[in-house]
Design a protein around this motif. Structure first.
Motif, PDB file in Angstrom:
ATOM      1  N   VAL A 220       0.788  -0.955   0.031  1.00  0.00           N
ATOM      2  CA  VAL A 220       0.109   0.078   0.182  1.00  0.00           C
ATOM      3  C   VAL A 220       0.895   1.167  -0.183  1.00  0.00           C
ATOM      4  O   VAL A 220       0.562   2.430  -0.600  1.00  0.00           O
ATOM      5  CB  VAL A 220      -0.859  -0.039   1.230  1.00  0.00           C
ATOM      6  N   ASP A 221       2.010   1.332   0.638  1.00  0.00           N
ATOM      7  CA  ASP A 221       2.989   2.434   0.839  1.00  0.00           C
ATOM      8  C   ASP A 221       3.925   2.243  -0.008  1.00  0.00           C
ATOM      9  O   ASP A 221       5.301   2.417   0.258  1.00  0.00           O
ATOM     10  CB  ASP A 221       3.111   2.552   2.399  1.00  0.00           C
ATOM     11  N   GLY A 222       3.901   1.776  -1.199  1.00  0.00           N
ATOM     12  CA  GLY A 222       4.894   1.529  -2.198  1.00  0.00           C
ATOM     13  C   GLY A 222       5.566   2.831  -2.362  1.00  0.00           C
ATOM     14  O   GLY A 222       5.290   3.831  -2.513  1.00  0.00           O
ATOM     15  N   ASP A 223       7.335   2.517  -2.740  1.00  0.00           N
ATOM     16  CA  ASP A 223       7.968   3.641  -2.728  1.00  0.00           C
ATOM     17  C   ASP A 223       9.316   3.206  -3.710  1.00  0.00           C
ATOM     18  O   ASP A 223      10.193   3.804  -3.446  1.00  0.00           O
ATOM     19  CB  ASP A 223       8.599   4.033  -1.218  1.00  0.00           C
ATOM     20  N   GLY A 224       8.800   2.735  -4.575  1.00  0.00           N
ATOM     21  CA  GLY A 224       9.849   2.383  -5.770  1.00  0.00           C
ATOM     22  C   GLY A 224      10.091   3.207  -6.869  1.00  0.00           C
ATOM     23  O   GLY A 224       9.648   4.428  -6.446  1.00  0.00           O
ATOM     24  N   VAL A 225      10.627   3.255  -7.783  1.00  0.00           N
ATOM     25  CA  VAL A 225      11.138   4.117  -8.708  1.00  0.00           C
ATOM     26  C   VAL A 225       9.970   4.770  -9.584  1.00  0.00           C
ATOM     27  O   VAL A 225       9.781   5.961  -9.598  1.00  0.00           O
ATOM     28  CB  VAL A 225      12.210   3.374  -9.858  1.00  0.00           C
ATOM     29  N   SER A 226       9.030   3.862  -9.881  1.00  0.00           N
ATOM     30  CA  SER A 226       7.888   4.438 -10.576  1.00  0.00           C
ATOM     31  C   SER A 226       7.009   5.182  -9.552  1.00  0.00           C
ATOM     32  O   SER A 226       6.245   6.311 -10.020  1.00  0.00           O
ATOM     33  CB  SER A 226       6.976   3.154 -11.364  1.00  0.00           C
ATOM     34  N   HIS A 227       6.725   4.848  -8.237  1.00  0.00           N
ATOM     35  CA  HIS A 227       6.413   5.904  -7.422  1.00  0.00           C
ATOM     36  C   HIS A 227       6.880   7.287  -7.190  1.00  0.00           C
ATOM     37  O   HIS A 227       6.240   8.064  -7.047  1.00  0.00           O
ATOM     38  CB  HIS A 227       6.017   5.060  -6.097  1.00  0.00           C
ATOM     39  N   HIS A 228       8.358   7.236  -7.176  1.00  0.00           N
ATOM     40  CA  HIS A 228       8.946   8.357  -6.831  1.00  0.00           C
ATOM     41  C   HIS A 228       8.710   9.282  -8.237  1.00  0.00           C
ATOM     42  O   HIS A 228       8.416  10.503  -7.858  1.00  0.00           O
ATOM     43  CB  HIS A 228      10.278   8.050  -6.611  1.00  0.00           C
TER      44      HIS A 228
ATOM     45  N   ARG B  83       6.430   9.368 -10.352  1.00  0.00           N
ATOM     46  CA  ARG B  83       5.026   9.779 -10.457  1.00  0.00           C
ATOM     47  C   ARG B  83       4.665  11.055  -9.422  1.00  0.00           C
ATOM     48  O   ARG B  83       4.177  11.812  -9.899  1.00  0.00           O
ATOM     49  CB  ARG B  83       4.148   8.635 -10.116  1.00  0.00           C
ATOM     50  N   ASP B  84       5.280  10.687  -8.211  1.00  0.00           N
ATOM     51  CA  ASP B  84       4.793  11.526  -7.219  1.00  0.00           C
ATOM     52  C   ASP B  84       5.859  12.841  -6.975  1.00  0.00           C
ATOM     53  O   ASP B  84       5.354  13.950  -6.690  1.00  0.00           O
ATOM     54  CB  ASP B  84       4.912  11.098  -5.747  1.00  0.00           C
ATOM     55  N   HIS B  85       7.064  12.657  -7.156  1.00  0.00           N
ATOM     56  CA  HIS B  85       7.988  13.710  -6.962  1.00  0.00           C
ATOM     57  C   HIS B  85       9.180  13.803  -7.795  1.00  0.00           C
ATOM     58  O   HIS B  85       9.996  14.816  -7.762  1.00  0.00           O
ATOM     59  CB  HIS B  85       8.888  13.280  -5.539  1.00  0.00           C
ATOM     60  N   GLY B  86       9.070  13.225  -8.993  1.00  0.00           N
ATOM     61  CA  GLY B  86      10.439  13.041  -9.820  1.00  0.00           C
ATOM     62  C   GLY B  86      10.292  14.226 -10.565  1.00  0.00           C
ATOM     63  O   GLY B  86       9.454  14.919 -11.082  1.00  0.00           O
ATOM     64  N   GLU B  87      11.662  14.638 -11.195  1.00  0.00           N
ATOM     65  CA  GLU B  87      11.894  15.488 -11.918  1.00  0.00           C
ATOM     66  C   GLU B  87      12.180  15.254 -13.220  1.00  0.00           C
ATOM     67  O   GLU B  87      12.628  14.194 -13.408  1.00  0.00           O
ATOM     68  CB  GLU B  87      12.977  16.544 -11.135  1.00  0.00           C
ATOM     69  N   LEU B  88      12.028  16.370 -14.227  1.00  0.00           N
ATOM     70  CA  LEU B  88      12.335  15.917 -15.616  1.00  0.00           C
ATOM     71  C   LEU B  88      13.569  15.086 -15.894  1.00  0.00           C
ATOM     72  O   LEU B  88      13.774  14.164 -16.786  1.00  0.00           O
ATOM     73  CB  LEU B  88      12.010  17.073 -16.329  1.00  0.00           C
ATOM     74  N   TRP B  89      14.684  15.473 -15.204  1.00  0.00           N
ATOM     75  CA  TRP B  89      16.134  15.107 -15.477  1.00  0.00           C
ATOM     76  C   TRP B  89      16.083  13.678 -14.893  1.00  0.00           C
ATOM     77  O   TRP B  89      16.698  12.727 -15.490  1.00  0.00           O
ATOM     78  CB  TRP B  89      17.092  16.068 -14.830  1.00  0.00           C
ATOM     79  N   GLN B  90      15.320  13.425 -13.881  1.00  0.00           N
ATOM     80  CA  GLN B  90      15.377  12.055 -13.359  1.00  0.00           C
ATOM     81  C   GLN B  90      14.464  11.081 -14.214  1.00  0.00           C
ATOM     82  O   GLN B  90      14.961   9.757 -14.532  1.00  0.00           O
ATOM     83  CB  GLN B  90      14.776  12.104 -11.741  1.00  0.00           C
TER      84      GLN B  90
ATOM     85  N   ARG C 269       1.665   4.092 -13.127  1.00  0.00           N
ATOM     86  CA  ARG C 269       2.413   5.222 -12.540  1.00  0.00           C
ATOM     87  C   ARG C 269       3.223   5.931 -13.470  1.00  0.00           C
ATOM     88  O   ARG C 269       3.437   7.035 -13.391  1.00  0.00           O
ATOM     89  CB  ARG C 269       3.301   4.321 -11.566  1.00  0.00           C
ATOM     90  N   MET C 270       3.970   5.160 -14.382  1.00  0.00           N
ATOM     91  CA  MET C 270       4.699   6.221 -15.423  1.00  0.00           C
ATOM     92  C   MET C 270       4.030   6.774 -16.271  1.00  0.00           C
ATOM     93  O   MET C 270       4.423   7.973 -16.561  1.00  0.00           O
ATOM     94  CB  MET C 270       5.644   4.984 -15.965  1.00  0.00           C
ATOM     95  N   ALA C 271       2.893   6.266 -16.684  1.00  0.00           N
ATOM     96  CA  ALA C 271       2.190   7.384 -17.606  1.00  0.00           C
ATOM     97  C   ALA C 271       1.787   8.612 -16.750  1.00  0.00           C
ATOM     98  O   ALA C 271       1.707   9.539 -17.577  1.00  0.00           O
ATOM     99  CB  ALA C 271       0.944   6.579 -18.340  1.00  0.00           C
TER     100      ALA C 271
ATOM    101  N   ARG D  92      18.016  -4.100  -6.997  1.00  0.00           N
ATOM    102  CA  ARG D  92      19.220  -3.582  -7.132  1.00  0.00           C
ATOM    103  C   ARG D  92      19.380  -2.188  -7.777  1.00  0.00           C
ATOM    104  O   ARG D  92      19.779  -1.326  -7.547  1.00  0.00           O
ATOM    105  CB  ARG D  92      20.318  -4.536  -7.610  1.00  0.00           C
ATOM    106  N   LEU D  93      18.592  -2.348  -8.994  1.00  0.00           N
ATOM    107  CA  LEU D  93      18.700  -1.375  -9.940  1.00  0.00           C
ATOM    108  C   LEU D  93      17.865  -0.251  -9.291  1.00  0.00           C
ATOM    109  O   LEU D  93      18.251   0.981  -9.317  1.00  0.00           O
ATOM    110  CB  LEU D  93      17.998  -1.504 -11.248  1.00  0.00           C
ATOM    111  N   GLY D  94      16.631  -0.311  -8.656  1.00  0.00           N
ATOM    112  CA  GLY D  94      15.807   0.754  -8.078  1.00  0.00           C
ATOM    113  C   GLY D  94      16.660   1.241  -6.830  1.00  0.00           C
ATOM    114  O   GLY D  94      16.594   2.478  -6.853  1.00  0.00           O
TER     115      GLY D  94
END
Length: 337
Positions: A112-120, A122-129, A245-247, A309-311
């Motif tokens: 429920v509290d997922g915090d992976g790369v796609s969550h990041h 979607r919620d906080h990521g910047e364009l460079w990321q 989430r990526m979309a 490991r990648l995440g």
């Protein structure tokens, strides 16, 4: 997305240096000493790039490298030694087992509290990321589904027919412009990235190389066909929610429909593929070859291991203080790139 072969990358250590020298016109590489490989990090930059060099000869090869290198016995011996170290490390890092149904069921449950790369993203990521993430994934997605095609002749009956049906969708259902690799190239173009095949090989670190090397290793070895099917299954099962989430991330960051199509296409398609792979591919494979259960579980667990490991690498860089790039060379440190 161009069809030209990529240039050889810069080496990252003695093993990859020996291979680059050989492929650049030198003598076939001598067999690697077991002690040298044993001393190397099986997930590290040098060994993973060396494996990548070996495997890419089975895809598009490299500019200026003769096609005959693909089956050069001396190089195959080197690859065998590298593979043994990588495969042993993967097996040592996963739990193993033979309960395929239980392991697959685990993939259907998202925290429920997922915090992976796609969550990041979607919620906080910047364009460079986002641009960095797409750069990492380009090492695979510009040849999406190619490694999995190797498992087709290793299957039979219902399992083969069903897997081919999934691959048909991955390759655009007969429409070149809808091939998933082409859709990813379109996304890269929208983000102002170079969509040439392996354009960013020098920039992408070992954690991403390892995920693709695993696919190539599973696909090229008949003995690992069960692991390849397990890998393919978990990839399809987990893609739909992460693709949504990526979309959402792309839309939030102002990327247009041409860029988001790669992910929106996966949301519906992979939800269907999940059922086909579980029922028709894995179900039939276990019916005809029940002894492959452990390999199926291994493929699932190894995929999860390398994705974690990648995440960890991506989020570790992006959340560090000060923040740093997740790429090996400076690439995108601002929204303007």
């Amino acid at each position: 997305m161009t069809s030209t072969a990529p240039s050889l990358p810069a080496p990252r250590g003695p093993m990859s240096a020996a291979l680059v020298a050989a492929l650049s016109g030198g003598a076939p590489p001598a067999s690697l000493r077991a002690s040298a490989v044993d001393a190397a990090d099986p997930f590290g930059e040098d060994l993973q790039l060396a494996l990548c060099l070996c495997y890419e000869l089975h895809y598009r090869g490299f500019d200026g490298v003769a096609s005959g290198w693909e089956w050069e016995p001396a190089l195959l011996e080197v690859r065998r030694t590298l593979e043994a170290a990588f495969l042993s490390a993967l097996r040592a890092e996963v739990a193993g087992g033979d309960d395929v149904a239980a392991v697959l069921d685990e993939q259907l449950v998202e925290p429920v509290d997922g915090d992976g790369v796609s969550h990041h993203l979607r919620d906080h990521g910047e364009l460079w990321q986002l641009r960095e993430y797409v750069t990492h994934r380009s090492i695979y997605h510009l040849k999406e589904a190619d490694p999995h095609a190797w498992v087709i002749p290793r299957l039979r009956g219902r399992a083969k027919a069903a897997l081919v049906a999934v691959e048909y969708d991955e390759f655009g259902g007969g429409r070149a412009e809808m091939m998933h690799a082409q859709l990813f190239a379109d996304l890269m173009d929208e983000l102002g990235l170079d969509s040439s095949y392996l354009a960013y090989l020098d920039a992408v670190p070992a954690p991403m190389l390892a995920t693709v090397n695993m696919m190539s290793m599973f696909g090229l070895h008949r003995a690992l066909r069960g692991a390849m099917v397990g890998h393919f299954a978990v990839a399809e099962i987990t893609t739909a929610p992460s693709a949504q989430r990526m979309a959402d991330a792309l839309e939030r960051l102002g990327v247009g429909p041409r860029g988001t199509l790669f992910f929106t296409e996966h949301i519906e398609a992979d939800a269907v593929h999940e059922q086909i792979l579980r029922r028709d591919v894995i179900g039939d494979l276990l019916r005809t070859e029940p002894d492959l259960a452990q390999d199926l579980v291994f493929g699932i667990q190894a995929t999860n291991l390398l994705e974690e490991r990648l995440g960890d690498h991506l989020l570790g860089c992006w959340r560090s203080d000060p923040v740093c790039s997740s790429l090996r060379s400076s690439f995108a440190v601002s929204d303007s790139g």
